[in-house]
Design a protein around this motif. Sequence first.
Motif, PDB file in Angstrom:
ATOM      1  N   GLN A  93      63.949  28.780  37.762  1.00 13.84           N
ATOM      2  CA  GLN A  93      63.107  29.365  36.720  1.00 13.84           C
ATOM      3  C   GLN A  93      62.724  28.311  35.678  1.00 13.84           C
ATOM      4  O   GLN A  93      61.586  28.284  35.200  1.00 13.84           O
ATOM      5  N   VAL A  94      63.676  27.454  35.340  1.00  8.55           N
ATOM      6  CA  VAL A  94      63.417  26.384  34.371  1.00  8.55           C
ATOM      7  C   VAL A  94      62.348  25.434  34.905  1.00  8.55           C
ATOM      8  O   VAL A  94      61.438  25.017  34.175  1.00  8.55           O
ATOM      9  N   VAL A  95      62.444  25.096  36.186  1.00  5.65           N
ATOM     10  CA  VAL A  95      61.449  24.217  36.806  1.00  5.65           C
ATOM     11  C   VAL A  95      60.065  24.862  36.757  1.00  5.65           C
ATOM     12  O   VAL A  95      59.065  24.206  36.437  1.00  5.65           O
ATOM     13  N   LEU A  96      59.998  26.149  37.062  1.00  8.58           N
ATOM     14  CA  LEU A  96      58.721  26.868  37.012  1.00  8.58           C
ATOM     15  C   LEU A  96      58.147  26.836  35.601  1.00  8.58           C
ATOM     16  O   LEU A  96      56.953  26.572  35.410  1.00  8.58           O
ATOM     17  N   PHE A  97      58.984  27.081  34.605  1.00  5.07           N
ATOM     18  CA  PHE A  97      58.522  27.090  33.216  1.00  5.07           C
ATOM     19  C   PHE A  97      58.019  25.702  32.809  1.00  5.07           C
ATOM     20  O   PHE A  97      56.962  25.571  32.183  1.00  5.07           O
TER      21      PHE A  97
END
Length: 216
Positions: A93-97
């Motif tokens: 999720q952090v990578v997507l953000f």
Amino acid sequence: MDHQSSKGLQQFKNNVGIKFQLYNSLFTSLPFHRIEKTGILLSLLLNNCEEGYKKKMSPVDIIADFFKKHTSFSNEEDKLDLLFRFIQYVERQVVLFDALEDASFRDVNDINGVGTLKHLESEVVQNGKEAELTEKLKDFGIRLVLTAHPTQFYPGAVLGIINDLAKALADNNTSQINMYLQQLGKTPFLNKEKPTPYDEAMSLIWYLENVFYAAA
């Protein structure tokens, strides 16, 4: 809050916040082991943490309460396995953000505003300072300094996916976005060994080639 800041905040919500919610939902549909339940349980854990914090519960009690309310796990191995899957899920999720922020940089930030070279050029021309600027640039230099932090160290394969994902997000290419999210699900984030200074240098070189300069 001035007009520019308000506009930038709204752009951030539209280009990062809303899109994150949209593409984040794709994680639950990826064909990976128990990923759907992981996403659902993670949302329940968030609610449990918020409620527990309001009640001044300790972190240990909050987690214990979560497992009691929302799972049937009785042994520590199953509980640790779920917590580890939470970490894996949040990492992605952090990578997507981050990728959404990169893809939306030009929309969210005023790249011609105060503090930019474009604005400086305009100020110089407006005030007739071209000759002074030319003289100053004769002995002016910039030294780029990049630091490597162990907690922010991604393997090369992950860096490549992040870069490609940001481009796909900028193009609103849903099929490619879905493909890169699937790759993220299959690509390990953990390094089995502590990165060496050479590994860190290679990671920084990747940023130079793919972010700061259009070099191959």
